[in-house]
Design a protein around this motif. Structure first.
Motif, PDB file in Angstrom:
ATOM      1  N   ALA A 228       0.833  -1.211   0.000  1.00 35.31           N
ATOM      2  CA  ALA A 228       0.000   0.000   0.000  1.00 35.31           C
ATOM      3  C   ALA A 228       0.862   1.252   0.000  1.00 35.31           C
ATOM      4  O   ALA A 228       0.560   2.234  -0.683  1.00 35.31           O
ATOM      5  CB  ALA A 228      -0.931  -0.003   1.208  1.00 35.31           C
ATOM      6  N   CYS A 229       1.944   1.220   0.773  1.00 35.24           N
ATOM      7  CA  CYS A 229       2.875   2.354   0.786  1.00 35.24           C
ATOM      8  C   CYS A 229       3.513   2.530  -0.598  1.00 35.24           C
ATOM      9  O   CYS A 229       3.658   3.652  -1.083  1.00 35.24           O
ATOM     10  CB  CYS A 229       3.942   2.126   1.858  1.00 35.24           C
TER      11      CYS A 229
ATOM     12  N   MET B 205       6.624   7.131   7.966  1.00 29.32           N
ATOM     13  CA  MET B 205       6.349   5.690   8.034  1.00 29.32           C
ATOM     14  C   MET B 205       6.456   5.197   9.469  1.00 29.32           C
ATOM     15  O   MET B 205       7.042   5.851  10.316  1.00 29.32           O
ATOM     16  CB  MET B 205       7.379   4.910   7.196  1.00 29.32           C
ATOM     17  N   GLY B 206       5.942   3.979   9.695  1.00 27.55           N
ATOM     18  CA  GLY B 206       6.140   3.309  10.975  1.00 27.55           C
ATOM     19  C   GLY B 206       4.851   3.024  11.705  1.00 27.55           C
ATOM     20  O   GLY B 206       3.787   3.550  11.383  1.00 27.55           O
ATOM     21  N   GLY B 207       4.968   2.173  12.694  1.00 28.31           N
ATOM     22  CA  GLY B 207       3.824   1.721  13.468  1.00 28.31           C
ATOM     23  C   GLY B 207       4.121   0.340  14.009  1.00 28.31           C
ATOM     24  O   GLY B 207       5.266   0.030  14.337  1.00 28.31           O
ATOM     25  N   TYR B 208       3.114  -0.517  14.047  1.00 24.85           N
ATOM     26  CA  TYR B 208       3.295  -1.880  14.544  1.00 24.85           C
ATOM     27  C   TYR B 208       3.726  -2.777  13.395  1.00 24.85           C
ATOM     28  O   TYR B 208       3.072  -2.860  12.360  1.00 24.85           O
ATOM     29  CB  TYR B 208       1.991  -2.397  15.154  1.00 24.85           C
ATOM     30  N   ASP B 209       4.841  -3.470  13.570  1.00 18.72           N
ATOM     31  CA  ASP B 209       5.441  -4.304  12.524  1.00 18.72           C
ATOM     32  C   ASP B 209       4.605  -5.560  12.293  1.00 18.72           C
ATOM     33  O   ASP B 209       4.327  -6.308  13.221  1.00 18.72           O
ATOM     34  CB  ASP B 209       6.862  -4.684  12.957  1.00 18.72           C
TER      35      ASP B 209
ATOM     36  N   ILE C 144      10.809   9.918   7.597  1.00 19.11           N
ATOM     37  CA  ILE C 144      10.588  10.143   9.031  1.00 19.11           C
ATOM     38  C   ILE C 144       9.937   8.889   9.607  1.00 19.11           C
ATOM     39  O   ILE C 144       8.879   8.451   9.131  1.00 19.11           O
ATOM     40  CB  ILE C 144       9.706  11.386   9.259  1.00 19.11           C
ATOM     41  N   LEU C 145      10.552   8.314  10.639  1.00 20.22           N
ATOM     42  CA  LEU C 145      10.093   7.052  11.207  1.00 20.22           C
ATOM     43  C   LEU C 145       9.586   7.228  12.631  1.00 20.22           C
ATOM     44  O   LEU C 145      10.177   7.958  13.417  1.00 20.22           O
ATOM     45  CB  LEU C 145      11.228   6.023  11.202  1.00 20.22           C
TER      46      LEU C 145
ATOM     47  N   ILE D  53       3.960  15.870   1.403  1.00 23.87           N
ATOM     48  CA  ILE D  53       4.236  15.307   2.725  1.00 23.87           C
ATOM     49  C   ILE D  53       3.222  14.198   2.946  1.00 23.87           C
ATOM     50  O   ILE D  53       2.026  14.439   3.085  1.00 23.87           O
ATOM     51  CB  ILE D  53       4.159  16.387   3.808  1.00 23.87           C
ATOM     52  N   LEU D  54       3.704  12.960   2.939  1.00 23.49           N
ATOM     53  CA  LEU D  54       2.853  11.775   2.842  1.00 23.49           C
ATOM     54  C   LEU D  54       2.955  10.907   4.088  1.00 23.49           C
ATOM     55  O   LEU D  54       4.019  10.388   4.413  1.00 23.49           O
ATOM     56  CB  LEU D  54       3.265  10.959   1.609  1.00 23.49           C
ATOM     57  N   LEU D  55       1.836  10.745   4.786  1.00 21.79           N
ATOM     58  CA  LEU D  55       1.735   9.726   5.837  1.00 21.79           C
ATOM     59  C   LEU D  55       1.263   8.447   5.164  1.00 21.79           C
ATOM     60  O   LEU D  55       0.118   8.328   4.733  1.00 21.79           O
ATOM     61  CB  LEU D  55       0.730  10.138   6.917  1.00 21.79           C
ATOM     62  N   SER D  56       2.170   7.481   5.029  1.00 23.17           N
ATOM     63  CA  SER D  56       1.837   6.180   4.462  1.00 23.17           C
ATOM     64  C   SER D  56       2.642   5.148   5.245  1.00 23.17           C
ATOM     65  O   SER D  56       3.744   4.767   4.872  1.00 23.17           O
ATOM     66  CB  SER D  56       2.173   6.142   2.967  1.00 23.17           C
TER      67      SER D  56
END
Length: 471
Positions: free
Chosen positions: A360-361, A376-380, A400-401, A442-445
């Protein structure tokens, strides 16, 4: 179709008290079942849902009750499990050893709807079910828009999209068409589930923390085809090799779609035109008004694929081409999916919080031009991030992580781009703005699920938008 299911007086254990568990517990109670719900979370964590349970439902919460309940599984006639409950759950394993049926919420709700609406008298129920790794929600809403354009039947969208099927069964009538978003989790425990049209959009690595292997993940997706007959339709992505293989599992009429090549039979892109050439068994409408790629307003090549699916379903349901075109032209997308939040000083902020996996990213990065500041980032979820490396190197000016997966993403993408680590969304948004320039996206994905920091992707997307609006 299956015979009627009678839940009157049956003892049912519902595992999981989130949205699906709450809805199916209440629905089963209405059907006369004696329902117990259990969840390892505490009463304090679940108090809002507990208040919504119908009178008479027994509640067992916390790990201590869960352990005690394992010795009582034999007392139940049926287990209904929520999507978030894994197959390795001790209660599920115990039930299987005792040969007690274990079904998903979608299966139980489908059986009740079938009984209430006499679907057993039909060759196929009026159900369109959509699965795939990415694009399910957008495609379901687009399909619904096309079906509603005809104005002849009520259309309800439910499933993994946010409203459980169990929560809408009471609103359905004989002529209702049901459009369901179905996840691999929901398809793990289905036996009778029978859609008239089954759609598999794409299959790429996802939920490896749950399924462990791609083979098991693909098999879960393939379960959507299990009960279909030659009277039904299966729509598959002709550009996805894993989807194409599933043609061999389909007993229904297979329709392929492709945005990359012409097809002998199917829906495809030919230059600037969209061509629908279905099998003669489908009732293709006589109105052959032209459909063009430009009629699809939502950005990204993947959304063009989603539109091809909606067009195929419009043809199956004999909707005129002019109505299909108007529905597609009017569709502007959904919140948290490539959503343009605002533009500030020539910088465009994009909320793609629903991008909970690597593919999706990747699709989001393919949609927008460089330079991109990517958050990017969150629960793996266990899938590799290295497949993004070339695209990140080509289009991303800064990465940015945040979240639990940040360290692993950095290890796999180091050397591709300048990488920054932040503690939360506010810091990420502020840093992204300071690193950007006019013309930047600036993309939050995230390429990850949200559960390390948020209750779901929607809360994460709203948090992103909140801080964007503070700039």
């Amino acid at each position: 179709m299956r015979i009627k299911e009678n839940y009157q007086g049956r003892k049912v254990l519902v595992i999981g008290l989130a949205r699906s568990g709450l809805a199916v517990a209440n629905l089963l109670t209405i059907q006369g079942a004696r329902v117990t719900v259990t969840d390892e979370k505490s009463k304090r964590e679940l108090i809002n849902n507990i208040k919504k349970l119908k009178k008479g439902i027994k509640i067992l919460l916390g790990r201590q009750d869960s352990v005690r309940l394992k010795n009582l599984v034999s007392e139940y006639d049926l287990l209904v499990i929520s999507p978030g409950v894994p197959q390795e759950n001790p209660l599920v394993e115990k039930a299987r050893k005792l040969k007690i049926p274990v079904v998903s919420e979608i299966e139980a709700a489908f059986n009740i709807a079938s009984s209430n609406l006499h679907w057993e008298t039909l060759s196929s129920p009026p159900v369109v079910a959509v699965t795939g790794t990415n694009g399910k929600t957008t495609t379901c809403e687009l399909i619904a828009a096309v079906l509603r354009s005809n104005g002849r039947r009520k259309v309800i969208v439910a499933g993994n999209i946010g409203t459980p099927l169990s929560g809408v069964v009471g609103r359905m009538r004989e002529r209702t068409v049901l459009v369901l978003e179905i996840s691999s989790f929901q398809l793990e425990n289905v036996e009778s589930f029978h859609p008239y049209v089954a759609v598999i959009l794409n299959i790429t690595p996802d939920h490896m923390d749950r399924h462990r292997t791609m083979g098991k993940y693909i098999q879960a997706k393939a379960n959507i085809l299990k009960k279909q007959t030659e009277e039904d339709f299966c729509i598959l992505n002709g550009d996805d090799k894993r989807c194409k293989i599933l043609e061999g599992k389909a007993k229904s009429q297979v329709i392929f779609f492709s945005s990359k090549r012409a097809l002998r039979k199917g829906v495809f892109v030919e230059g600037k035109r969209i061509v629908s050439n279905l099998d003669s068994r489908a009732k293709v409408p006589s109105d052959r008004g032209e459909l063009l790629v430009k009629h699809v307003r939502v950005p990204g090549p993947h959304n063009l694929e989603n539109a091809l699916v909606a067009i195929a379903i419009g043809d199956i349901f004999s909707i005129s081409r002019s109505k299909i075109r108007r529905a597609i032209e009017a569709f502007s997308g959904i919140e948290h999916r490539l959503e343009i939040v605002r533009e500030i000083d020539g910088r465009r902020f994009i909320n793609d919080s629903k991008a909970t996996n690597v593919d999706a990213c990747k699709r989001a990065l393919e949609t927008f031009p460089a330079p991109i500041i990517l958050i990017m980032g969150g629960y793996d979820k266990g899938a590799p991030y290295r497949p993004l490396a070339n695209l990140v190197r080509e289009k991303v000016a800064a990465l940015i992580l945040l979240g639990q997966a940040a360290s692993r993403i950095e290890r796999e993408l180091i050397g591709s781009v300048a990488i920054y680590r932040v503690d939360g969304m506010r810091e990420g948004v502020e840093l992204s703005y300071s690193l950007s320039q006019p013309g930047s996206s600036i993309l939050l994905s995230p390429a990850c699920s949200s559960f390390d920091m948020y209750s779901d992707f929607e809360e994460r997307g709203k948090d992103f938008k909140r801080w964007v609006k503070e700039i």
